[in-house]
Design a protein around this motif. Structure first.
Motif, short mmCIF file in Angstrom:
data_model
loop_
_atom_site.label_atom_id
_atom_site.label_comp_id
_atom_site.label_asym_id
_atom_site.label_seq_id
_atom_site.Cartn_x
_atom_site.Cartn_y
_atom_site.Cartn_z
N THR A 3 0.83 -1.21 0.00
CA THR A 3 0.00 0.00 0.00
C THR A 3 0.86 1.26 0.00
OG1 THR A 3 -1.73 -1.18 1.20
CG2 THR A 3 -1.81 1.22 1.25
N LEU A 4 1.88 1.29 0.86
CA LEU A 4 2.76 2.46 0.91
C LEU A 4 3.53 2.64 -0.39
CD1 LEU A 4 4.16 2.20 4.54
CD2 LEU A 4 2.55 3.88 3.65
N ARG A 5 3.98 1.54 -0.99
CA ARG A 5 4.73 1.61 -2.25
C ARG A 5 3.84 2.17 -3.36
NH1 ARG A 5 5.62 -3.65 -3.11
NH2 ARG A 5 6.91 -3.67 -1.26
N GLU A 6 2.61 1.70 -3.46
CA GLU A 6 1.70 2.20 -4.50
C GLU A 6 1.33 3.66 -4.25
OE1 GLU A 6 -1.62 -0.26 -5.43
OE2 GLU A 6 -0.38 -2.07 -5.44
N PHE A 7 1.18 4.04 -3.00
CA PHE A 7 0.87 5.43 -2.67
C PHE A 7 2.02 6.34 -3.10
CE2 PHE A 7 1.05 9.03 0.30
CZ PHE A 7 -0.17 9.60 0.02
N ARG A 8 3.26 5.92 -2.82
CA ARG A 8 4.42 6.71 -3.23
C ARG A 8 4.50 6.84 -4.74
NH1 ARG A 8 8.86 3.97 -0.05
NH2 ARG A 8 8.10 4.46 2.00
N LYS A 9 4.26 5.74 -5.44
CA LYS A 9 4.30 5.78 -6.91
C LYS A 9 3.26 6.74 -7.45
CE LYS A 9 6.04 1.15 -7.93
NZ LYS A 9 5.70 -0.15 -8.51
N SER A 10 2.06 6.69 -6.89
CA SER A 10 1.00 7.55 -7.40
C SER A 10 1.28 9.02 -7.11
CB SER A 10 -0.35 7.14 -6.83
OG SER A 10 -0.40 7.38 -5.45
N THR A 11 1.83 9.33 -5.94
CA THR A 11 2.12 10.73 -5.64
C THR A 11 3.31 11.23 -6.44
OG1 THR A 11 3.42 10.09 -3.70
CG2 THR A 11 1.12 10.68 -3.32
N GLN A 12 4.31 10.40 -6.66
CA GLN A 12 5.45 10.81 -7.48
C GLN A 12 5.02 11.00 -8.92
OE1 GLN A 12 8.45 7.87 -6.83
NE2 GLN A 12 9.12 8.76 -4.90
N GLY A 13 4.15 10.15 -9.42
CA GLY A 13 3.65 10.29 -10.79
C GLY A 13 2.86 11.57 -10.97
N ALA A 14 2.08 11.94 -9.97
CA ALA A 14 1.30 13.17 -10.05
C ALA A 14 2.22 14.39 -10.03
CB ALA A 14 0.30 13.24 -8.89
#
Length: 69
Positions: A36-47
């Motif tokens: 969950t934390l890994r996907e959250f980081r990916k999504s915020t970095q992508g944004a």
């Protein structure tokens, strides 16, 4: 401000986790939390990267508008 957790508090938290979830369930919970934390980081970095690449800026409280020169 980040709360400071000492060794005694950490042992207490881990003990409560074992009592609440059981020793067999803890590794599964840890894996799911990590994913969950890994996907959250990916999504915020992508944004963040898409905003910078697209030339978008926050101006007058209106995020998402193109920057005008």
């Amino acid at each position: 401000m980040i709360p400071r957790i000492g060794p005694a508090e950490l042992v207490l938290i881990l003990g409560l986790a074992v009592v609440l979830f059981g020793p067999k369930k803890l590794p599964e919970l840890g894996r799911s939390l990590g994913k969950t934390l890994r996907e959250f980081r990916k999504s915020t970095q992508g944004a963040d990267e898409s905003n910078e690449a697209g030339g978008l800026a926050e101006k007058d409280g209106k995020a998402g508008e193109p920057v005008r020169s």
